[in-house]
Design a protein around this motif. Structure first.
Motif, PDB file in Angstrom:
ATOM      1  N   ASN A 196      35.029   2.410  89.987  1.00  0.00           N
ATOM      2  CA  ASN A 196      34.551   3.468  89.780  1.00  0.00           C
ATOM      3  C   ASN A 196      33.098   3.277  89.604  1.00  0.00           C
ATOM      4  OD1 ASN A 196      35.364   6.004  90.605  1.00  0.00           O
ATOM      5  ND2 ASN A 196      37.282   5.780  89.348  1.00  0.00           N
ATOM      6  N   ARG A 256      29.854   4.484  91.297  1.00  0.00           N
ATOM      7  CA  ARG A 256      28.961   5.397  91.190  1.00  0.00           C
ATOM      8  C   ARG A 256      27.173   5.122  90.886  1.00  0.00           C
ATOM      9  NH1 ARG A 256      32.351   6.448  86.463  1.00  0.00           N
ATOM     10  NH2 ARG A 256      33.955   7.990  87.042  1.00  0.00           N
ATOM     11  N   ARG A 264      25.305   5.177  94.065  1.00  0.00           N
ATOM     12  CA  ARG A 264      25.081   6.509  94.554  1.00  0.00           C
ATOM     13  C   ARG A 264      23.804   6.942  93.920  1.00  0.00           C
ATOM     14  NH1 ARG A 264      24.191  10.524  92.299  1.00  0.00           N
ATOM     15  NH2 ARG A 264      24.830   9.262  90.372  1.00  0.00           N
ATOM     16  N   GLN A 318      34.474  11.333  90.559  1.00  0.00           N
ATOM     17  CA  GLN A 318      33.223  11.664  89.727  1.00  0.00           C
ATOM     18  C   GLN A 318      33.702  12.307  88.575  1.00  0.00           C
ATOM     19  OE1 GLN A 318      30.435  11.514  90.993  1.00  0.00           O
ATOM     20  NE2 GLN A 318      31.242  10.741  93.059  1.00  0.00           N
ATOM     21  N   GLN A 352      29.157  15.414  86.781  1.00  0.00           N
ATOM     22  CA  GLN A 352      28.508  15.306  88.256  1.00  0.00           C
ATOM     23  C   GLN A 352      29.225  16.586  89.158  1.00  0.00           C
ATOM     24  OE1 GLN A 352      29.222  12.262  86.530  1.00  0.00           O
ATOM     25  NE2 GLN A 352      27.090  12.666  86.037  1.00  0.00           N
TER      26      GLN A 352
END
Ligand SMILES: *[C@@H]1O[C@H](CO)[C@@H](O)[C@H](O)[C@H]1NC(C)=O
Ligand SMILES: [Zn+2]
Length: 328
Positions: A107, A111, A114, A127, A131
């Motif tokens: 994760n 993230r 991104r 998320q 976020q």
């Protein structure tokens, strides 16, 4: 190639998060169990009442397997109980702790990828609540004719609970409403992700989905229980309940057992430490109160209510307290 990158990243991450107090699931095992007859089924139902065992689904239907998370200290006892009743089981995860650590590392990795994306969210990672909230603001700014936000209440830890209302912008008032929510159970991370995907499709992929907005406005609450959701990210991965303390040593109420309709009749516990604790009273939680008031504000308009959960691959429809179907 990718896994090597990930391994390095995991190594780096471990150094920086070593101070975080994550609940360790080291040595916890996941058992897959299927009752073959009613007496075995009854045994599973008894075991499900023991809060030492975390049943991912309640053993309600004979013939469907159920999965149970069991800590090292009680594994022998758990197995012996099953063995003595000739209940067969399969261990499908030998170390749940490793699974949780890997998930967290992945994760964090996705993230970080991104960061350059246009919006606050992507669908390659789960998320955090901030976020998700920021994404709603971005949509409201980018699509003011079709998107409105509403704060329907505050959680125990004073996070804002916000809905997004999505229309096609034709200005027709008082359309029928489809109400969608997710994340009343903190640990069911795919549920808010699913709600976000619906939001993203209805708003950002409007052209392809315009027919879904012709006769209905959608009101979506993507995270009903943000306190619990954050806690499941920062402390205890398998946290399910809200976060308001109940006694000095147990916190949280199962929001999905807290509604004032056949309250506490079935599948709920009056023990404050239980994962399915029904609350001190019906609607004891600010989160369920806010959801109730949202529903009441839509009465007459709301034609369909869908609440997203995992785990279990079920489509469940009313009622919760009985097998009988509603008349309509
Ligand atoms: C239960 O039975 C299984 C399968 O026969 C065996 O591997 C396991 O050791 C037994 N556990 C206990 C605690 O008796
Ligand atoms: Zn759930």
């Amino acid at each position: 190639m990718f896994s090597k990158e990930l391994t390095i990243l995991v190594a780096i991450c471990c150094c920086s998060v070593v101070l975080a107090e994550y609940t360790s699931y080291e040595g916890h095992k996941v058992y897959d169990i299927k009752a073959e007859n009613p007496s075995q089924q009854q045994l599973l139902q008894q075991l499900a009442n023991n809060k030492a065992y975390d049943f991912f689904t309640l053993p309600r239907v004979l013939g469907l397997s159920t999965r149970v998370l069991v800590a090292p200290a009680v594994q022998a006892e758990f197995e012996a109980t099953l063995n003595s009743s000739q209940v067969t089981y399969e261990i499908i995860n030998e170390n749940f702790g490793e699974t949780v650590n890997t998930e967290r590392a992945e994760n964090n990795f996705y993230r970080s990828l991104r960061a350059k994306a246009q919006r606050s969210i992507s669908f390659s990672a789960y998320q955090r609540f901030a976020q998700i909230d920021a994404y709603l603001d971005e949509l409201a700014t980018a699509y003011p004719m079709r998107v409105t936000l509403q704060t329907i209440g505050k959680t125990y830890e004073e996070r804002n609970m916000r809905t997004i209302t999505i229309s096609n912008g034709d200005g027709k008032p008082n359309k029928k409403v489809i109400l969608l929510d997710a994340g009343i159970h903190a640990r069911e991370w795919i549920a808010p992700a699913g709600a976000l995907y619906v939001i993203q499709q209805l708003v950002e992929n409007f052209a392809a989905n315009a027919h879904l907005l012709e006769n209905y406005d959608w009101v979506i609450l993507p995270v009903v229980n943000p306190d619990g959701y954050e806690y499941s990210h920062t402390r205890t991965r398998m946290w399910r309940k809200t976060r308001k303390p109940v006694t000095t040593h147990c916190a949280g109420t199962d929001g999905n057992r807290n509604f004032d309709f056949h309250w506490g009749e079935i599948g709920a516990s009056s023990s404050s430490c239980a994962d399915v604790f029904m609350g001190v009273t019906a609607f004891s939680e600010p989160e369920t109160k806010a959801l109730r008031d949202l529903m009441l504000s839509l009465s007459g308009r709301a034609k369909f209510y869908l609440t997203l959960h995992s785990y279990g691959n079920y489509l469940l429809y009313p009622w919760g307290y009985t097998d009988q179907l509603p008349s309509n």
